[in-house]
Design a protein around this motif. Structure first.
Motif, PDB file in Angstrom:
ATOM      1  N   TYR A 176      -4.049   2.296  -3.261  1.00  0.00           N
ATOM      2  CA  TYR A 176      -3.526   1.109  -3.952  1.00  0.00           C
ATOM      3  C   TYR A 176      -2.115   1.378  -4.491  1.00  0.00           C
ATOM      4  O   TYR A 176      -1.213   0.555  -4.339  1.00  0.00           O
ATOM      5  CB  TYR A 176      -4.485   0.728  -5.079  1.00  0.00           C
ATOM      6  CG  TYR A 176      -3.936  -0.238  -6.089  1.00  0.00           C
ATOM      7  CD1 TYR A 176      -3.716  -1.579  -5.773  1.00  0.00           C
ATOM      8  CD2 TYR A 176      -3.624   0.191  -7.389  1.00  0.00           C
ATOM      9  CE1 TYR A 176      -3.212  -2.454  -6.712  1.00  0.00           C
ATOM     10  CE2 TYR A 176      -3.123  -0.690  -8.331  1.00  0.00           C
ATOM     11  CZ  TYR A 176      -2.920  -2.010  -7.988  1.00  0.00           C
ATOM     12  OH  TYR A 176      -2.416  -2.878  -8.921  1.00  0.00           O
ATOM     13  N   HIS A 177      -1.933   2.544  -5.091  1.00  0.00           N
ATOM     14  CA  HIS A 177      -0.610   2.892  -5.635  1.00  0.00           C
ATOM     15  C   HIS A 177       0.353   3.301  -4.515  1.00  0.00           C
ATOM     16  O   HIS A 177       1.536   2.950  -4.551  1.00  0.00           O
ATOM     17  CB  HIS A 177      -0.743   4.019  -6.657  1.00  0.00           C
ATOM     18  CG  HIS A 177      -1.638   3.685  -7.805  1.00  0.00           C
ATOM     19  ND1 HIS A 177      -1.313   2.728  -8.751  1.00  0.00           N
ATOM     20  CD2 HIS A 177      -2.846   4.163  -8.171  1.00  0.00           C
ATOM     21  CE1 HIS A 177      -2.290   2.641  -9.637  1.00  0.00           C
ATOM     22  NE2 HIS A 177      -3.237   3.493  -9.318  1.00  0.00           N
ATOM     23  N   MET A 178      -0.161   4.043  -3.531  1.00  0.00           N
ATOM     24  CA  MET A 178       0.687   4.496  -2.417  1.00  0.00           C
ATOM     25  C   MET A 178       1.290   3.302  -1.683  1.00  0.00           C
ATOM     26  O   MET A 178       2.431   3.337  -1.235  1.00  0.00           O
ATOM     27  CB  MET A 178      -0.152   5.316  -1.417  1.00  0.00           C
ATOM     28  CG  MET A 178      -0.698   6.605  -1.970  1.00  0.00           C
ATOM     29  SD  MET A 178      -1.914   7.334  -0.831  1.00  0.00           S
ATOM     30  CE  MET A 178      -0.836   8.240   0.263  1.00  0.00           C
ATOM     31  N   ASN A 179       0.485   2.245  -1.566  1.00  0.00           N
ATOM     32  CA  ASN A 179       0.925   1.042  -0.863  1.00  0.00           C
ATOM     33  C   ASN A 179       2.188   0.454  -1.508  1.00  0.00           C
ATOM     34  O   ASN A 179       3.020  -0.144  -0.832  1.00  0.00           O
ATOM     35  CB  ASN A 179      -0.205   0.018  -0.892  1.00  0.00           C
ATOM     36  CG  ASN A 179       0.162  -1.283  -0.220  1.00  0.00           C
ATOM     37  OD1 ASN A 179       0.499  -1.296   0.957  1.00  0.00           O
ATOM     38  ND2 ASN A 179       0.116  -2.373  -0.962  1.00  0.00           N
ATOM     39  N   ILE A 180       2.340   0.671  -2.814  1.00  0.00           N
ATOM     40  CA  ILE A 180       3.508   0.148  -3.534  1.00  0.00           C
ATOM     41  C   ILE A 180       4.686   1.123  -3.468  1.00  0.00           C
ATOM     42  O   ILE A 180       5.827   0.705  -3.287  1.00  0.00           O
ATOM     43  CB  ILE A 180       3.136  -0.131  -5.013  1.00  0.00           C
ATOM     44  CG1 ILE A 180       2.070  -1.222  -5.096  1.00  0.00           C
ATOM     45  CG2 ILE A 180       4.370  -0.517  -5.832  1.00  0.00           C
ATOM     46  CD1 ILE A 180       1.493  -1.445  -6.496  1.00  0.00           C
TER      47      ILE A 180
END
Ligand SMILES: [Mn+2]
Length: 291
Positions: free
Chosen positions: A187-191
């Protein structure tokens, strides 16, 4: 075989829950891990915690711990009292983890959660150094108790300290302890990351824990938007043997909805049975791709 788990918040609107009932639920769903938070467990008696640990053991369920430190526990704070409160909270958590037979501690554990800088450009190196100094103190207990302390790489809206795998590698270098590892979360990596696979490869053997979810924090799905083949392929490439824990949050309301900022029903009005089915489907996909 990677163990597959889920964060307990998926099934709750408040951070307090009946952990024994929840262990039974995830056993029924067919998962290996229940990820819990320190605060609600610290609020229980030792006898109550022992009963939870016993139930987990009987059911073959591993308990992992994930934290979001409060502003009053900020390990990077300029205020020594605040830093000491954060250190003590972490050590108190390690103590109950050890008693409960748990050895994975992760989350927003190097500074306060949901408290990014509000003053614009700051000397980040000084903030990082204060955090590292606090964590170095914590690592002594982690080593003695055999606990892995995994630093979660989170997006810019939740913390200003470590937003990318590259920053996490530099941070862990500064801590310089074999018990200090990294937690990546899709979820964070996607950002923040340019590439899922490159971030996973960069962290390599320092990857201690892994969180999965879609870009809107729905459970991983075959028809989702995350490149699950790329992600699981990179995990296999680095021979990752650790846990893969889903962290879906798709219902509004309560403390969970407020803290995670769920402002609509992301579940598409899913019933409790449908909520469980989404998780079963996700686990089946992850096991197939990681297998
Ligand atoms: Mn996470």
């Amino acid at each position: 075989m990677n163990k597959i788990g889920i964060h307990f918040g998926y099934f709750n609107t408040d951070w307090n829950t009946d952990f024994i009932r929840q262990i039974g639920q995830i056993k029924r769903i067919g998962l290996d891990i229940l990820e819990v938070a320190p605060a609600p467990l610290l609020a229980l008696t030792k006898k109550e915690r022992d009963a939870i640990a016993e139930t987990a053991k009987e059911n073959g369920i591993t308990l992992t711990f994930s934290v979001g430190l409060g502003a009053d526990q900020d390990l990077a704070s300029e205020d020594e009292n605040v830093r000491n409160r954060g250190i003590q909270f972490t050590l108190d958590t390690f103590k109950i983890m050890s008693e409960m037979g748990a050895n994975m501690y992760s989350g927003v554990d190097i500074g306060a959660w949901n408290q990014p800088f509000t003053t614009g450009v700051v000397d980040k190196s000084a903030v990082i150094q204060r955090s590292v100094n606090s964590v170095k103190e914590i690592m002594k207990a982690a080593g003695a108790l055999g606990i892995t302390f995994a630093v979660e790489v989170v997006n810019r809206y939740e913390s200003s300290l470590v937003n990318t795998a590259k920053e996490a590698m530099a941070y862990v270098d500064m801590v310089d302890s074999p018990n200090c590892k990294i937690l990546l979360d899709t979820y964070h990596m996607n950002i923040e990351e340019d590439s899922f696979a490159d971030a996973i490869r960069l962290v390599g053997g320092r990857l201690g824990h892994f969180h999965v979810g879609e870009s809107n924090r729905r459970p991983p799905a075959r028809n989702g938007r995350m490149p699950w083949d790329e992600i699981t392929g990179a995990l296999k490439e680095i021979h990752y043997q650790g846990a893969v824990v889903m962290e879906p949050f798709i219902k509004m309301g309560g403390e969970v909805g407020r803290d995670i900022k769920v402002w609509r029903d992301i579940s598409q009005d899913a019933s409790p049975e449908e909520m469980e089915q989404l998780v079963k489907n996700a686990a089946a996909m992850l096991r197939e791709k990681l297998g």
